[in-house]
Design a protein around this motif. Sequence first.
Motif, PDB file in Angstrom:
ATOM      1  N   GLN A 147       0.827  -1.197   0.000  1.00  0.00           N
ATOM      2  CA  GLN A 147       0.000   0.000   0.000  1.00  0.00           C
ATOM      3  C   GLN A 147       0.875   1.265   0.000  1.00  0.00           C
ATOM      4  N   ARG A 148       1.916   1.212   0.824  1.00  0.00           N
ATOM      5  CA  ARG A 148       2.825   2.366   0.955  1.00  0.00           C
ATOM      6  C   ARG A 148       3.555   2.652  -0.365  1.00  0.00           C
ATOM      7  N   VAL A 149       3.910   1.597  -1.105  1.00  0.00           N
ATOM      8  CA  VAL A 149       4.583   1.775  -2.398  1.00  0.00           C
ATOM      9  C   VAL A 149       3.711   2.611  -3.327  1.00  0.00           C
ATOM     10  N   VAL A 150       2.439   2.253  -3.413  1.00  0.00           N
ATOM     11  CA  VAL A 150       1.511   2.990  -4.285  1.00  0.00           C
ATOM     12  C   VAL A 150       1.365   4.433  -3.809  1.00  0.00           C
ATOM     13  N   GLU A 151       1.262   4.591  -2.498  1.00  0.00           N
ATOM     14  CA  GLU A 151       1.168   5.943  -1.920  1.00  0.00           C
ATOM     15  C   GLU A 151       2.383   6.790  -2.288  1.00  0.00           C
ATOM     16  N   LEU A 152       3.564   6.181  -2.135  1.00  0.00           N
ATOM     17  CA  LEU A 152       4.806   6.911  -2.424  1.00  0.00           C
ATOM     18  C   LEU A 152       4.854   7.327  -3.890  1.00  0.00           C
ATOM     19  N   LEU A 153       4.453   6.431  -4.782  1.00  0.00           N
ATOM     20  CA  LEU A 153       4.461   6.766  -6.205  1.00  0.00           C
ATOM     21  C   LEU A 153       3.533   7.948  -6.475  1.00  0.00           C
ATOM     22  N   ARG A 154       2.396   7.967  -5.774  1.00  0.00           N
ATOM     23  CA  ARG A 154       1.472   9.106  -5.943  1.00  0.00           C
ATOM     24  C   ARG A 154       2.085  10.388  -5.378  1.00  0.00           C
ATOM     25  N   GLU A 155       2.743  10.246  -4.209  1.00  0.00           N
ATOM     26  CA  GLU A 155       3.341  11.428  -3.573  1.00  0.00           C
ATOM     27  C   GLU A 155       4.393  12.095  -4.455  1.00  0.00           C
ATOM     28  N   VAL A 156       5.100  11.300  -5.259  1.00  0.00           N
ATOM     29  CA  VAL A 156       6.106  11.918  -6.133  1.00  0.00           C
ATOM     30  C   VAL A 156       5.513  12.255  -7.499  1.00  0.00           C
TER      31      VAL A 156
END
Length: 338
Positions: A127-136
């Motif tokens: 879940q965090r991986v997807v979040e991080l990709l969105r954050e950048v």
Amino acid sequence: MLLELQNVCLELKRNHKYVKILDEVSFQVNQGETVGIVGESGCGKSMTALSIMRLLPEKAKLKGTIKLEDEDVTKFSKKALEKVRGNKLSMIFQDPLTSLNPLHTVGKQIEETLMLHTDLTKSQRKQRVVELLREVGLPRAEELVHEYPHQLSGGMRQRIMIAIAMACNPSLLICDEPTTALDVTVQAQILELMNSLKKMNEMGIIMITHDLGVVAEVCDRVIVMYAGKVVEQAGVKELFQNPKHPYTKGLIESIPKLGERKQILGSIPGTVPAPDKLPSGCKFADRCSYAMDTCRRKMPPMVHITNEHSASCWLLEEEEGEQFVTSGSKRIETTLHH
Ligand SMILES: Nc1ncnc2c1ncn2[C@@H]1O[C@H](COP(=O)(O)OP(=O)(O)O)[C@@H](O)[C@H]1O
Ligand SMILES: [Mg+2]
């Protein structure tokens, strides 16, 4: 204080001899602050970053102190270093392709970092991986997770690197020419991303660049390096409005001006001297149009113009008296972020 370098000296072996690469480098980075390190190629910017990361060549001789949140990195064991890298400290390099593994998907590479440095469970990591990709700022994050680095553009790869660097919430992020390999539009987008990440997180950033345009975009404070030495440091506004070192002035004058058809002002004549061929006095003297006799004989001291602004030049020694009288009213406000 997040980071404090005190009299950092670095010697590396070149042609079977040790040569001085960094000479008494001292500066600080506060929490939430972006500090630029500028200078032409070969001035020691990357070696400064690699000294902080302790990613130096094997026979390197490193002296002085590098305090990260009050702990001296130069005294760390290998194990302590591994823990601090990617945890408190992250670094982004110029060419994302060389730091990304071509055989692993984007998702796997980000997840690996999370596995090493966080306690998240497998599903939390996904879940965090997807979040991080969105954050950048990457589009279609769910699909991207399954793609390989070569399938992406240079700008996207650099965003992936930023996501990896951000994965463990570092206190200090070191960026070494992060936009140099990118075209101008993408460069602007990455800098915009850095600025928004900076606002979201309380991390300190060291932005290494040969491009003063980049400095103007993202930095709060600037360190100017020449031939392994800090020659000037100041708040970003002060540096552009009131540069004191002839080298800084030269760098500012060689920024191409928007809308100017002919570039009358070229670059500074000459080149940075090699570390084994450094002159004995001021390292810049041979290229400086103001150089006097003294400059070639003796190294200039660091002159403190205000609390925030210092430069190392013999011309300032003459001005100094006058400078001190006006320094009260000239003092720039320290921008401290809390
Ligand atoms: N592995 C090495 N061994 C010896 N000298 C090196 C090594 N890497 C870089 N240097 C020298 O150190 C100096 C500073 O290099 P660097 O920090 O990469 O400059 P910058 O990042 O400002 O372009 C240069 O003179 C360079 O040639
Ligand atoms: Mg470099």
